[in-house]
Design a protein around this motif. Sequence first.
Motif, mmCIF file in Angstrom:
data_model
loop_
_atom_site.group_PDB
_atom_site.id
_atom_site.type_symbol
_atom_site.label_atom_id
_atom_site.label_comp_id
_atom_site.label_asym_id
_atom_site.label_seq_id
_atom_site.Cartn_x
_atom_site.Cartn_y
_atom_site.Cartn_z
ATOM 1 N N ALA A 160 0.864 -1.181 0.000
ATOM 2 C CA ALA A 160 0.000 0.000 0.000
ATOM 3 C C ALA A 160 0.901 1.232 0.000
ATOM 4 O O ALA A 160 1.749 1.384 0.881
ATOM 5 C CB ALA A 160 -0.907 -0.010 1.218
ATOM 6 N N GLU A 161 0.713 2.090 -0.984
ATOM 7 C CA GLU A 161 1.531 3.286 -1.114
ATOM 8 C C GLU A 161 0.736 4.521 -0.706
ATOM 9 O O GLU A 161 -0.450 4.635 -1.002
ATOM 10 C CB GLU A 161 2.008 3.456 -2.553
ATOM 11 C CG GLU A 161 2.925 2.349 -3.053
ATOM 12 C CD GLU A 161 3.446 2.629 -4.447
ATOM 13 O OE1 GLU A 161 3.999 3.732 -4.667
ATOM 14 O OE2 GLU A 161 3.293 1.765 -5.317
ATOM 15 N N PRO A 162 1.385 5.479 -0.050
ATOM 16 C CA PRO A 162 0.702 6.726 0.305
ATOM 17 C C PRO A 162 0.532 7.619 -0.907
ATOM 18 O O PRO A 162 1.103 7.356 -1.971
ATOM 19 C CB PRO A 162 1.651 7.349 1.326
ATOM 20 C CG PRO A 162 2.998 6.862 0.896
ATOM 21 C CD PRO A 162 2.774 5.456 0.383
ATOM 22 N N GLU A 163 -0.229 8.678 -0.750
ATOM 23 C CA GLU A 163 -0.451 9.601 -1.857
ATOM 24 C C GLU A 163 0.834 10.324 -2.243
ATOM 25 O O GLU A 163 1.128 10.503 -3.410
ATOM 26 C CB GLU A 163 -1.538 10.610 -1.480
ATOM 27 C CG GLU A 163 -2.943 10.008 -1.431
ATOM 28 C CD GLU A 163 -3.996 11.079 -1.251
ATOM 29 O OE1 GLU A 163 -3.653 12.284 -1.257
ATOM 30 O OE2 GLU A 163 -5.170 10.708 -1.093
ATOM 31 N N GLY A 164 1.598 10.744 -1.252
ATOM 32 C CA GLY A 164 2.852 11.432 -1.522
ATOM 33 C C GLY A 164 4.029 10.475 -1.529
ATOM 34 O O GLY A 164 3.867 9.255 -1.463
ATOM 35 N N THR A 165 5.223 11.035 -1.617
ATOM 36 C CA THR A 165 6.444 10.220 -1.584
ATOM 37 C C THR A 165 6.742 9.810 -0.143
ATOM 38 O O THR A 165 6.922 10.673 0.715
ATOM 39 C CB THR A 165 7.636 11.004 -2.145
ATOM 40 O OG1 THR A 165 7.341 11.398 -3.490
ATOM 41 C CG2 THR A 165 8.895 10.157 -2.132
ATOM 42 N N PRO A 166 6.814 8.510 0.133
ATOM 43 C CA PRO A 166 7.066 8.089 1.514
ATOM 44 C C PRO A 166 8.513 8.295 1.912
ATOM 45 O O PRO A 166 9.430 8.071 1.123
ATOM 46 C CB PRO A 166 6.721 6.593 1.490
ATOM 47 C CG PRO A 166 7.003 6.175 0.087
ATOM 48 C CD PRO A 166 6.646 7.365 -0.778
ATOM 49 N N GLU A 167 8.718 8.727 3.150
ATOM 50 C CA GLU A 167 10.074 8.846 3.668
ATOM 51 C C GLU A 167 10.492 7.596 4.416
ATOM 52 O O GLU A 167 11.684 7.367 4.644
ATOM 53 C CB GLU A 167 10.174 10.065 4.583
ATOM 54 C CG GLU A 167 9.972 11.389 3.858
ATOM 55 C CD GLU A 167 10.194 12.583 4.753
ATOM 56 O OE1 GLU A 167 10.525 12.369 5.938
ATOM 57 O OE2 GLU A 167 10.047 13.718 4.283
ATOM 58 N N ALA A 168 9.508 6.778 4.785
ATOM 59 C CA ALA A 168 9.801 5.563 5.537
ATOM 60 C C ALA A 168 8.819 4.474 5.132
ATOM 61 O O ALA A 168 7.738 4.746 4.577
ATOM 62 C CB ALA A 168 9.719 5.818 7.039
ATOM 63 N N ALA A 169 9.195 3.238 5.412
ATOM 64 C CA ALA A 169 8.343 2.084 5.105
ATOM 65 C C ALA A 169 8.169 1.242 6.357
ATOM 66 O O ALA A 169 9.006 1.259 7.266
ATOM 67 C CB ALA A 169 8.964 1.245 3.996
ATOM 68 N N ILE A 170 7.070 0.494 6.388
ATOM 69 C CA ILE A 170 6.801 -0.417 7.507
ATOM 70 C C ILE A 170 6.356 -1.758 6.944
ATOM 71 O O ILE A 170 5.430 -1.827 6.130
ATOM 72 C CB ILE A 170 5.722 0.148 8.449
ATOM 73 C CG1 ILE A 170 6.201 1.462 9.075
ATOM 74 C CG2 ILE A 170 5.383 -0.869 9.545
ATOM 75 C CD1 ILE A 170 5.144 2.182 9.904
ATOM 76 N N VAL A 171 7.031 -2.824 7.360
ATOM 77 C CA VAL A 171 6.637 -4.181 6.993
ATOM 78 C C VAL A 171 5.574 -4.647 7.978
ATOM 79 O O VAL A 171 5.776 -4.596 9.196
ATOM 80 C CB VAL A 171 7.842 -5.131 7.018
ATOM 81 C CG1 VAL A 171 7.412 -6.556 6.683
ATOM 82 C CG2 VAL A 171 8.917 -4.648 6.047
ATOM 83 N N VAL A 172 4.435 -5.095 7.463
ATOM 84 C CA VAL A 172 3.327 -5.577 8.300
ATOM 85 C C VAL A 172 3.397 -7.103 8.330
ATOM 86 O O VAL A 172 3.228 -7.762 7.299
ATOM 87 C CB VAL A 172 1.972 -5.105 7.746
ATOM 88 C CG1 VAL A 172 0.834 -5.568 8.663
ATOM 89 C CG2 VAL A 172 1.956 -3.577 7.604
ATOM 90 N N ILE A 173 3.659 -7.652 9.512
ATOM 91 C CA ILE A 173 3.888 -9.090 9.648
ATOM 92 C C ILE A 173 2.602 -9.778 10.073
ATOM 93 O O ILE A 173 2.025 -9.470 11.114
ATOM 94 C CB ILE A 173 5.020 -9.370 10.656
ATOM 95 C CG1 ILE A 173 6.254 -8.507 10.330
ATOM 96 C CG2 ILE A 173 5.381 -10.840 10.641
ATOM 97 C CD1 ILE A 173 7.347 -8.587 11.386
ATOM 98 N N GLN A 174 2.166 -10.704 9.281
ATOM 99 C CA GLN A 174 0.869 -11.367 9.411
ATOM 100 C C GLN A 174 0.698 -12.148 10.713
ATOM 101 O O GLN A 174 1.649 -12.569 11.361
ATOM 102 C CB GLN A 174 0.692 -12.334 8.243
ATOM 103 C CG GLN A 174 1.684 -13.506 8.318
ATOM 104 C CD GLN A 174 1.530 -14.496 7.193
ATOM 105 O OE1 GLN A 174 1.784 -14.166 6.049
ATOM 106 N NE2 GLN A 174 1.112 -15.716 7.529
ATOM 107 N N GLU A 175 -0.575 -12.359 11.049
ATOM 108 C CA GLU A 175 -0.951 -13.332 12.065
ATOM 109 C C GLU A 175 -0.905 -14.729 11.428
ATOM 110 O O GLU A 175 -0.464 -14.899 10.292
ATOM 111 C CB GLU A 175 -2.355 -13.043 12.580
ATOM 112 C CG GLU A 175 -2.492 -11.722 13.324
ATOM 113 C CD GLU A 175 -3.896 -11.500 13.829
ATOM 114 O OE1 GLU A 175 -4.153 -11.772 15.009
ATOM 115 O OE2 GLU A 175 -4.749 -11.063 13.037
#
Length: 232
Positions: free
Chosen positions: A21-36
């Motif tokens: 999922a990408e934000p509308e603007g340019t992201p400065e950081a990313a987050i990995v979402v680790i599943q259940e």
Amino acid sequence: MTAMHNIDTLDGKNGFDCYIAEPEGTPEAAIVVIQEIFGVNAGIRRKADKLAEAGYLALAPDLFWQLERGIELDPDIENEMSRALDLMEKFDQDAGIRDIEATIKYARAEFGVGKVGAVGYCLGGRLAYMTAARTDSDATVGYYAVGLDELLDEKDAIANPLMLHIPQEDGFVSKATQEAMHKGLDDHPKVTLHDYPDMDHGFATEFGKRRDKENAAKADERTAEFFAQHLA
């Protein structure tokens, strides 16, 4: 904007799907979402979407791909919960950490973000702790992590900030395990633990019977502040 991407494994011999999922603007950081243990289901995708709405690039890798690709289960359906528990027993957690590391590297290489963090739930909470100890994640959060008393010998490898959310009435994490977590981690300079009285496992899920709206909001607010501080 959301899309499925294919990410190469660290050894380059295979690949796995990742919901991004990408934000509308340019992201400065990313987050990995680790599943259940339920796969990259609607709840995990919603977690990623909300992070994108907050301005982060969010990546949710399909960690169960070596067992079966594209698994999506509902914890409120009894036979699907049983299947999820079976998958957890068969899942190679060390391989999962390598895929998380590959996802972190992918975020940096393909999107050019400055920092990459991670957040995980349930089994993903355990993997979040392992991610903090075994990868260069810049900041990591684990919700209702299971079995961390078995991993406390890895705590000295945690070099970047880690936050853990602990429901005190967790049916999958005994009081003795919670006590061991506090005893082993309370004095760690990089680790912050938050307890949630009367809460059970899964209280911060996006959908379903397990969710507690008030405590989910409290935990998520703490997580948002944590990432804002450490991923800036």
